[in-house]
Scaffold this active site. Sequence first.
Site, PDB file in Angstrom:
ATOM      1  N   GLU A 168       0.828  -1.210   0.000  1.00  0.00           N
ATOM      2  CA  GLU A 168       0.000   0.000   0.000  1.00  0.00           C
ATOM      3  C   GLU A 168       0.857   1.253   0.000  1.00  0.00           C
ATOM      4  O   GLU A 168       1.127   1.828   1.061  1.00  0.00           O
ATOM      5  CB  GLU A 168      -0.905   0.025   1.230  1.00  0.00           C
ATOM      6  CG  GLU A 168      -2.006  -1.010   1.208  1.00  0.00           C
ATOM      7  CD  GLU A 168      -2.989  -0.852   2.358  1.00  0.00           C
ATOM      8  OE1 GLU A 168      -2.781   0.022   3.241  1.00  0.00           O
ATOM      9  OE2 GLU A 168      -3.972  -1.608   2.382  1.00  0.00           O
ATOM     10  N   GLU A 256      -6.145  -7.477  -0.117  1.00  0.00           N
ATOM     11  CA  GLU A 256      -6.380  -7.214   1.304  1.00  0.00           C
ATOM     12  C   GLU A 256      -7.730  -6.555   1.486  1.00  0.00           C
ATOM     13  O   GLU A 256      -8.044  -5.568   0.833  1.00  0.00           O
ATOM     14  CB  GLU A 256      -5.278  -6.301   1.857  1.00  0.00           C
ATOM     15  CG  GLU A 256      -5.185  -6.349   3.372  1.00  0.00           C
ATOM     16  CD  GLU A 256      -4.169  -5.363   3.905  1.00  0.00           C
ATOM     17  OE1 GLU A 256      -2.962  -5.588   3.730  1.00  0.00           O
ATOM     18  OE2 GLU A 256      -4.607  -4.354   4.498  1.00  0.00           O
TER      19      GLU A 256
HETATM   20  C1  IDC Z   1      -2.591  -3.234  10.667  1.00  0.00           C
HETATM   21  C2  IDC Z   1      -2.818  -4.302  11.703  1.00  0.00           C
HETATM   22  C3  IDC Z   1      -2.557  -3.706  13.070  1.00  0.00           C
HETATM   23  C4  IDC Z   1      -1.151  -3.122  13.099  1.00  0.00           C
HETATM   24  C5  IDC Z   1      -0.974  -2.139  11.957  1.00  0.00           C
HETATM   25  C6  IDC Z   1       0.454  -1.650  11.902  1.00  0.00           C
HETATM   26  O1  IDC Z   1      -4.141  -4.790  11.595  1.00  0.00           O
HETATM   27  O2  IDC Z   1      -2.678  -4.700  14.055  1.00  0.00           O
HETATM   28  O3  IDC Z   1      -0.952  -2.453  14.324  1.00  0.00           O
HETATM   29  O4  IDC Z   1      -1.291  -2.747  10.733  1.00  0.00           O
HETATM   30  O5  IDC Z   1       0.776  -0.975  10.757  1.00  0.00           O
HETATM   31  C7  IDC Z   1      -3.810  -1.904   5.933  1.00  0.00           C
HETATM   32  C8  IDC Z   1      -2.451  -2.450   5.975  1.00  0.00           C
HETATM   33  C9  IDC Z   1      -2.304  -3.433   7.102  1.00  0.00           C
HETATM   34  C10 IDC Z   1      -3.032  -2.924   8.347  1.00  0.00           C
HETATM   35  C11 IDC Z   1      -4.518  -2.942   8.018  1.00  0.00           C
HETATM   36  C12 IDC Z   1      -5.435  -2.543   9.188  1.00  0.00           C
HETATM   37  O6  IDC Z   1      -2.045  -3.052   4.754  1.00  0.00           O
HETATM   38  O7  IDC Z   1      -0.927  -3.562   7.357  1.00  0.00           O
HETATM   39  O8  IDC Z   1      -2.780  -3.814   9.389  1.00  0.00           O
HETATM   40  N1  IDC Z   1      -4.750  -2.061   6.894  1.00  0.00           N
HETATM   41  O9  IDC Z   1      -5.157  -1.248   9.602  1.00  0.00           O
HETATM   42  N2  IDC Z   1      -4.323  -1.136   5.001  1.00  0.00           N
HETATM   43  C13 IDC Z   1      -5.576  -0.763   5.355  1.00  0.00           C
HETATM   44  C14 IDC Z   1      -5.862  -1.354   6.558  1.00  0.00           C
END
Ligand code: IDC
Length: 347
Positions: A168, A256
């Site tokens: 992303e 995702e």
């Molecule tokens: C989130 C995890 C969370 C962690 C965070 C850290 O769910 O536990 O603390 O990352 O960066 C994304 C990302 C993905 C995110 C997820 C939810 O690719 O890494 O994971 N998210 O926030 N893009 C949109 C949402």
Amino acid sequence: MRRKPLCLLFLFLFIASCLTEPYVPQDAPAGSPVDRHGQLKVAGGTICGEGGKPAALKGMSTMGLQWDAGIVNEAAFRALARDWKCDVVRLALYVGEGGYANKPTLKSLVKKGVELAIENGLYVIVDWHVLNPGNPNDPIYAGAESFFREMAGTYGRTPNIIYEIMNEPNGAVTWERDLKPYAVKMTAAIRSIDPDNLILIGSGAWSQDVDVAAADPVPGKNLVYTVHFYAGSHGPSLRKKIQAALDAGAPVFCSEWGTSRANGDGGPFLELADIWLDFLAEHDIGWTNWSLSVKNETSAAFMGKPEQVLVPSTEGADGYPVWTPERLSRSGAYVRAKLRGETPKYE
Ligand code: IDC
């Protein structure tokens, strides 16, 4: 004289790279997703199996491997293949946030995950999890090219592997200036070794600018654009961008999505997720759900302590491992039902 050690070093590196053993492809178990679909390709703007029929692969994404490494185990992959009926597992290799840049040993965990997927006849997405920082050209991501060259050299002859070169991108990046040149460089590096397996390409605004990428595509074959959504945060306007990408002829995969809000928590918004999954199905767009985690957040599929959950220990009816219902979160139970083609419970 001074140059000698350097020459020796290069010689050593050259010999070492020649010695990287390619993984010996094995036949996919009968009836498994890879047995059924074979070598994937893009045809008519859609991901298709070897026979040319659309293959909307569905499955699960791991959490950042630096946190939930325990999910990469034999019983879990068997349960995902047999009980959850996944076609594909995505291995989320964060680079920042304590990931690969700080912990290069995570590469062997990725390889273990790829090999477990192959043994179970699953496709496997190797996700270079660009997130913080948001520009894939940031020095922290300097290892991308050698990482993907190694993955392609080792697994490129199997039909299982799918490369995701940037999760992303976000912040002050543009497709034209930052992301497309990076994608051109990475696809060229992978294609110099692996001529055909799918390469997934992210876009700006956390892989929502799929329409922008589709309007100015990366040259090459079997290249696919990713889109990411979270049911509690994204809706019609993002679906419109996907529609625009499809109308431009770009193949799209949702590598995702979550039942929660974009921060990974809140909800779950299951009715909104239904609308999304129906939309994806209508367009033969496959997906992997975030995430195979025990973290106390709504998008996590499991509940309990990591040591209780990540290795499913209960024997299923036919002797296979399964996760018992009390280990699944509301999101996990919903997504499992969707993967199995069953009607989920919404309460
Ligand atoms: C989130 C995890 C969370 C962690 C965070 C850290 O769910 O536990 O603390 O990352 O960066 C994304 C990302 C993905 C995110 C997820 C939810 O690719 O890494 O994971 N998210 O926030 N893009 C949109 C949402």
